[in-house]
Design an enzyme around this catalytic site. Structure first.
Site, PDB file in Angstrom:
ATOM      1  CG  ASP A   1      -1.690   1.346   1.275  1.00 36.25           C
ATOM      2  OD1 ASP A   1      -2.422   1.640   0.320  1.00 36.25           O
ATOM      3  OD2 ASP A   1      -1.514   2.100   2.246  1.00 36.25           O
TER       4      ASP A   1
ATOM      5  CB  SER B   1      -5.470   2.148   0.223  1.00 34.77           C
ATOM      6  OG  SER B   1      -4.712   2.935   1.091  1.00 34.77           O
TER       7      SER B   1
HETATM    8  N1  URA Z   1      -6.618   6.763   3.124  1.00 39.74           N
HETATM    9  C1  URA Z   1      -5.888   5.658   2.846  1.00 39.74           C
HETATM   10  O1  URA Z   1      -5.331   5.043   3.746  1.00 39.74           O
HETATM   11  N2  URA Z   1      -5.795   5.258   1.575  1.00 39.74           N
HETATM   12  C2  URA Z   1      -6.401   5.889   0.544  1.00 39.74           C
HETATM   13  O2  URA Z   1      -6.288   5.449  -0.579  1.00 39.74           O
HETATM   14  C3  URA Z   1      -7.152   7.046   0.834  1.00 39.74           C
HETATM   15  C4  URA Z   1      -7.243   7.461   2.140  1.00 39.74           C
END
Ligand code: URA
Length: 434
Positions: free
Chosen positions: A161, A183
């Site tokens: 991520d 994410s």
């Molecule tokens: N917060 C996150 O952790 N990921 C995203 O893609 C958007 C907001």
């Protein structure tokens, strides 16, 4: 398998299979797929979307790209509450001690704020000495001992991520539901809690602007979480206006302490209690909303929730004397009162304008490496529905940057809207998805 074929397939709008998504994430992690190819696939996903199976596989392989915390040696009921972020959003800091005082374990990993004001970690770090850079073992140890710990997100969890987000950030591919959902949910799953309560915001002060979009995102996050065996729900609420009266870092901590002392802002209570009720249902503590509310009231009135906050601060090396002496928190050298130009009832306070005013004062950061002024912020002396006379103070600006005052004052004044008649009370909660 070749990445170019996967990009081509997605470009034409076909769903990717599990093996292709695994190949992609493996390639991201091993750096065998170039950044420009990753970016091309992200853009193809942006335009073509992903179905729920693809989003689930993407989340699963992002989780498996790093360590996964395991709390089963402590409890089978560990909770994680996650907010998509908002202006004056200090709910996590009220919620955690309440839940821990109710006997529920909370393992909270949180990001540092990028944007107009600090994130939860920044707010906590405004307490002198408070440590958020904990090793995984330290974090688990504190969850076990105090029933609640809050640590800065470690790179060891869902590292795919981190890599994808960095590219999304510079290729304009952040704002697409399957990528946001994977994410958020991948980090939550890797954090090890089996119960997840998502606090999803929409409105001018949130990155999702409409309730419909927030619902779409929430439905996908809840479905992906369930498919990956988590007990997950989402509370969707409005972020059109700031939450509470304090927006900044140290002044938000003071508002949290005041809440736990029983000086309660109704909007903070509405959101906190809705999240707490969901958490009680998820963990099987209470199902009856009225009983849950009475219990929460009792945790505050008896001082048990405040004591829990004290324990959390102490366990993470923070100065607990701030609870009695707010003078121990970082103090701004300038306090400037913003006066109303009009008479009327406050009918709206635009959260985004207030957030921009705060950032201008030094309360937020643009880049990860920017420093933050913990003492900077804005205190709203007048809130929605309250009566104002011309010349009365509507907000107090706290800053160390004299040059920032004029622009922030203009933003604050522009954020306030007035009506001649008292506006009707509105519920902040849009929907709860279980
Ligand atoms: N917060 C996150 O952790 N990921 C995203 O893609 C958007 C907001």
């Amino acid at each position: 398998m070749k990445i170019i074929d996967i990009i081509e397939k997605k470009k034409k709008g076909f769903p990717l299979c599990e093996e292709e998504i695994k190949f992609f994430i493996d390639g991201v992690m091993s750096q065998t797929i170039e950044d420009y190819q990753i970016s091309a696939l992200l853009m193809a996903i942006y335009f073509q979307g992903m179905n729920i199976d693809e989003t689930t596989f993407l989340t699963k392989y992002m989780v498996e790209s790093g360590e996964i915390l395991d709390f089963t040696d402590i409890s089978n009921d560990v909770l994680d509450k996650h907010s998509t972020g908002g202006v004056g959003d200090k709910i996590t800091l009220i919620f955690l001690p309440l839940m821990a005082a109710a006997g529920i374990y909370n393992a909270k990993l949180s990001g540092r704020g990028l944007g107009h004001t600090g994130g939860t970690i920044d707010k906590l770090e405004s307490i002198p000495g408070f440590q958020t850079n904990l090793s995984i073992e330290e974090f688990k140890g504190k969850v076990k001992k105090v029933k609640a710990a809050i640590a800065a997100q470690t790179r060891a969890l869902a590292p795919a991520d981190g890599k994808l987000y960095a590219l999304r950030d510079v290729t304009s591919t952040v704002d697409v539901i399957p990528l946001i959902a994977s994410s958020v949910v991948s980090k939550k799953i890797a954090s090890g809690a089996n119960h997840i309560v998502l606090d999803v915001k929409y409105g001018s002060g949130a990155f999702i602007k409409t309730p419909e979009e927030a619902q779409k995102l929430s439905e996908i996050m809840v479905e992906v979480g369930k498919r990956l065996n988590r007990n997950i729900c989402a509370v969707i609420s409005s972020m059109e206006q700031p939450l509470g009266r304090a927006i900044g870092n140290s002044i938000e901590i003071i508002e949290v302490i005041e809440f736990l002392k029983g000086n309660i802002e109704p909007d903070l209570k509405e959101i906190t209690y809705a999240l707490a009720q969901s958490a009680f249902e998820k963990t099987g503590k209470f199902n009856a909303p009225q009983k849950a509310r009475e219990y929460l009231d009792e945790l505050i009135l008896s001082g048990k929730a405040l004591e829990k906050f004290r324990e959390i601060i102490k366990e993470q090396n923070g100065d607990v004397s701030v609870i009695e002496d707010y003078g121990k928190m970082p103090q701004a050298s300038i306090k400037y009162e913003v006066k109303s130009d009009k008479d009327g009832f406050v009918s709206n306070i635009d959260a985004l304008k207030i957030a921009k005013a705060c950032k201008n004062l030094g309360a937020g950061r643009e880049k990860k490496t920017d420093s933050i002024d913990y003492s900077a912020g804005i205190y709203l002396t007048k809130k929605f529905k309250e009566k104002v006379q011309q010349g009365e103070t509507i907000a107090i600006i706290y800053t160390n940057k004299k040059s920032s005052i004029k622009e922030s004052e203009e933003l604050v004044k522009a954020a306030y809207e007035y009506s001649l008649e008292e506006p009707k009370e509105k519920s902040l909660i849009y929907k709860i998805l279980n």
